[in-house]
Design a protein around this motif. Structure first.
Motif, PDB file in Angstrom:
ATOM      1  N   THR A   1       0.879  -1.033   0.056  1.00  0.00           N
ATOM      2  CA  THR A   1       0.074   0.172  -0.051  1.00  0.00           C
ATOM      3  C   THR A   1       0.731   1.104   0.266  1.00  0.00           C
ATOM      4  N   ILE A   2       0.626   2.209  -0.950  1.00  0.00           N
ATOM      5  CA  ILE A   2       1.326   3.509  -1.099  1.00  0.00           C
ATOM      6  C   ILE A   2       0.651   4.403   0.033  1.00  0.00           C
ATOM      7  N   SER A   3      -0.717   4.633  -0.323  1.00  0.00           N
ATOM      8  CA  SER A   3      -1.245   5.722   0.478  1.00  0.00           C
ATOM      9  C   SER A   3      -1.385   5.403   2.225  1.00  0.00           C
ATOM     10  N   GLY A   4      -0.727   6.388   2.557  1.00  0.00           N
ATOM     11  CA  GLY A   4      -1.093   6.197   4.149  1.00  0.00           C
ATOM     12  C   GLY A   4       0.040   5.196   4.801  1.00  0.00           C
ATOM     13  N   ALA A   5       0.888   4.350   4.002  1.00  0.00           N
ATOM     14  CA  ALA A   5       1.711   3.532   4.432  1.00  0.00           C
ATOM     15  C   ALA A   5       2.890   4.027   5.265  1.00  0.00           C
ATOM     16  N   THR A   6       3.092   3.614   6.577  1.00  0.00           N
ATOM     17  CA  THR A   6       4.461   3.907   7.072  1.00  0.00           C
ATOM     18  C   THR A   6       5.844   3.828   6.035  1.00  0.00           C
ATOM     19  N   ASN A   7       5.845   2.586   5.294  1.00  0.00           N
ATOM     20  CA  ASN A   7       7.082   2.367   4.186  1.00  0.00           C
ATOM     21  C   ASN A   7       6.686   2.864   2.911  1.00  0.00           C
ATOM     22  N   ALA A   8       5.707   3.919   2.537  1.00  0.00           N
ATOM     23  CA  ALA A   8       5.314   4.229   1.479  1.00  0.00           C
ATOM     24  C   ALA A   8       6.514   5.050   0.770  1.00  0.00           C
ATOM     25  N   GLN A   9       7.474   5.661   1.131  1.00  0.00           N
ATOM     26  CA  GLN A   9       8.569   6.118   0.775  1.00  0.00           C
ATOM     27  C   GLN A   9       9.477   5.257  -0.109  1.00  0.00           C
ATOM     28  N   ASN A  10       9.345   3.895   0.383  1.00  0.00           N
ATOM     29  CA  ASN A  10      10.184   2.531  -0.332  1.00  0.00           C
ATOM     30  C   ASN A  10       9.235   2.177  -1.477  1.00  0.00           C
ATOM     31  N   ILE A  11       8.157   2.539  -1.678  1.00  0.00           N
ATOM     32  CA  ILE A  11       7.224   1.781  -2.535  1.00  0.00           C
ATOM     33  C   ILE A  11       7.203   2.923  -3.769  1.00  0.00           C
ATOM     34  N   ILE A  12       7.700   2.632  -4.925  1.00  0.00           N
ATOM     35  CA  ILE A  12       8.051   3.659  -6.075  1.00  0.00           C
ATOM     36  C   ILE A  12       7.004   3.234  -7.129  1.00  0.00           C
ATOM     37  N   ASP A  13       6.150   4.011  -7.381  1.00  0.00           N
ATOM     38  CA  ASP A  13       5.045   3.754  -8.347  1.00  0.00           C
ATOM     39  C   ASP A  13       5.434   4.236 -10.011  1.00  0.00           C
ATOM     40  N   ALA A  14       5.696   3.101 -10.894  1.00  0.00           N
ATOM     41  CA  ALA A  14       5.963   3.330 -11.970  1.00  0.00           C
ATOM     42  C   ALA A  14       4.703   3.623 -13.129  1.00  0.00           C
TER      43      ALA A  14
END
Length: 347
Positions: free
Chosen positions: A151-164
Motif C-alpha cells: 500500500t502506498i497511500s498512508g503506509a509507514t513505508n510508502a517512501q520505499n514503494i515507488i510507483d512506475a
C-alpha cells in the motif's frame, strides 16, 4: 497390468515416458524448471522461537533538550516494539508402486528422477511465497514481501514503494533487497534444520482409492521457512511497471518505458540508508531482465553493464548466467521467474 489412474500416483504411462529405448532411466528435459535466484542469495538465521522469530524494533527516540543554568533535565527513554515472524511448513510426499519403480531394474535412478520434480516444485512454491505469501489469506504460509509493501497511500513505508505508473492488471515489480542481520533475512524454527530436508521412507503400505493396501516406495520432503524484515528501509519495491509498455517499446535505450525504469532503479538505491549494511540485490522477472540486458548491451549506456564471470584460461565461474552477470551501478540484477507479470495496481 493396467495403468493406475489415481491422482498423485506415478502410472505405467509415466514410467514408460521416463525410460529410454535401452530401458534406462531417461534424462528428463525440465521444461517447467525456473530460475528463482533469490533462494540462493537469502541468508538464514535460526529463529528464537519454535514457530518463528521474535525481534525488537525501535519505534521512538528519547527527547534531548537544551538546558539552561540551574535548570534540570527530565529523564527520557526510547520506545520499542516486538514483532513476531512466523515460519511456514512446506511439504511434499511421493508414493511410487514398487512394481512400477522396479520395472527396468533402475529403481534408484527412477526415484531420483522423480525427486527432481518435487524439489523444483518446492523451490517454486517457496519463491512465490517469499514475495506474495500473505498470512491474512493463507495463515499456513508466512508473510512475504508484497503484503508488507502493498500500500502506498498512508503506509509507514510508502517512501520505499515507488510507483512506475501502470494502471491495469498487467503490471510487475522490481525489488531491491539489502540482505543482512540488521535488514532482512530468512528464518527457520528454533531447534530445526535449515533448508529442504528429505526422508526416504523405504517400502511402505500405501492405499488406493478403495482404501486397499499395496507396497510403495515412499519419500517425504519438508521445508520450514519464514522471512524477517527487521528494517523496512532496506527493501524497495518499484511497482506498477506496465509490462506491455516495456516489451513493445523497449527495443533500444531510447524507449520511454525502459528509460523510466532505469531512473526508478536509481531512486530505489537512493532510498536505502546504506548499501554497505548488507548484500544488495535487485530482483526482476525474466521479461524485465531481458529488457534491462538489451539496454546494457548498448555501450553508450554505462549505468548498466555485465560483470564478466570468466576466470583464467576461459573457465566460467560456477553459478554465472552465461558468461556474465547483469549489474546496475554495481548491484547484481537477479532473475526470479515467480515474480508475476499480472500484478494489480498498487495504490
Amino acid at each position: 497390468m493396467a495403468t493406475l489412474g489415481q491422482s498423485g500416483k506415478v502410472t505405467l504411462l509415466d514410467w514408460a515416458k521416463s525410460v529410454d529405448p535401452q530401458g534406462n532411466t531417461a534424462d528428463v528435459a525440465e521444461l517447467l524448471a525456473q530460475q528463482n535466484e533469490i533462494l540462493i542469495d537469502m541468508p538464514f538465521v535460526e529463529g528464537n522461537m519454535p514457530t518463528g522469530h521474535r525481534h525488537t524494533i525501535r519505534t521512538g527516540m528519547p527527547a534531548a533538550i537544551w538546558r539552561q543554568m540551574y535548570q534540570g533535565v527530565p529523564p527520557g527513554k526510547s520506545n520499542r516494539a516486538t514483532v513476531d515472524d512466523a515460519c511456514g511448513m512446506l511439504e511434499a510426499r511421493a508414493e511410487v508402486d514398487c512394481e512400477i519403480a522396479n520395472l527396468n531394474g533402475n529403481t534408484s535412478a527412477f526415484r531420483l528422477s522423480e525427486a527432481d520434480a518435487f524439489i523444483e516444485a518446492m523451490n517454486q512454491a517457496m519463491a512465490q511465497t517469499l514475495f506474495y505469501g500473505n498470512t491474512a489469506t493463507n495463515p499456513e504460509r508466512f508473510m512475504g514481501f508484497a503484503p508488507r509493501f502493498g500500500t502506498i497511500s498512508g503506509a509507514t513505508n510508502a517512501q520505499n514503494i515507488i510507483d512506475a505508473g501502470g494502471t491495469g492488471s498487467n503490471n510487475t515489480s522490481v525489488w531491491l533487497v539489502v540482505w543482512g542481520p540488521k535488514s532482512a533475512f530468512g528464518i527457520f524454527p528454533k531447534g530445526s534444520k535449515a533448508g529442504l530436508s528429505h526422508k526416504d521412507l523405504g517400502e511402505i503400505d500405501a492405499f488406493d482409492s478403495n482404501n486397499n493396501r499395496y507396497r510403495a516406495f515412499g519419500d517425504i520432503w519438508q521445508w520450514k521457512m519464514g522471512l524477517t524484515v527487521r528494517d523496512w528501509r532496506y527493501i524497495v519495491r518499484i511497482c506498477n511497471i506496465n509490462v506491455t509498455d516495456l516489451t513493445t517499446q523497449a527495443t533500444t535505450q531510447a524507449s520511454t518505458a525502459a528509460t523510466l525504469l532505469i531512473k526508478l532503479m536509481i531512486k530505489a538505491l537512493a532510498r536505502v540508508p546504506s548499501i554497505a549494511t548488507g548484500r544488495a540485490v535487485f530482483y526482476a522477472n525474466r521479461t524485465v531482465k531481458e529488457m534491462l540486458s538489451i539496454m546494457a548491451s548498448d555501450r553508450s549506456q554505462n549505468i548498466l553493464g555485465f560483470r564478466q564471470s570468466v576466470e583464467q584460461f576461459g573457465a566460467v565461474t560456477p553459478g554465472s548466467v552465461g558468461n556474465a552477470d547483469l549489474v546496475f551501478q554495481g548491484v547484481p540484477v537477479r532473475t526470479v521467474d515467480q515474480l508475476l507479470l499480472t500484478e494489480a495496481r498498487v495504490v
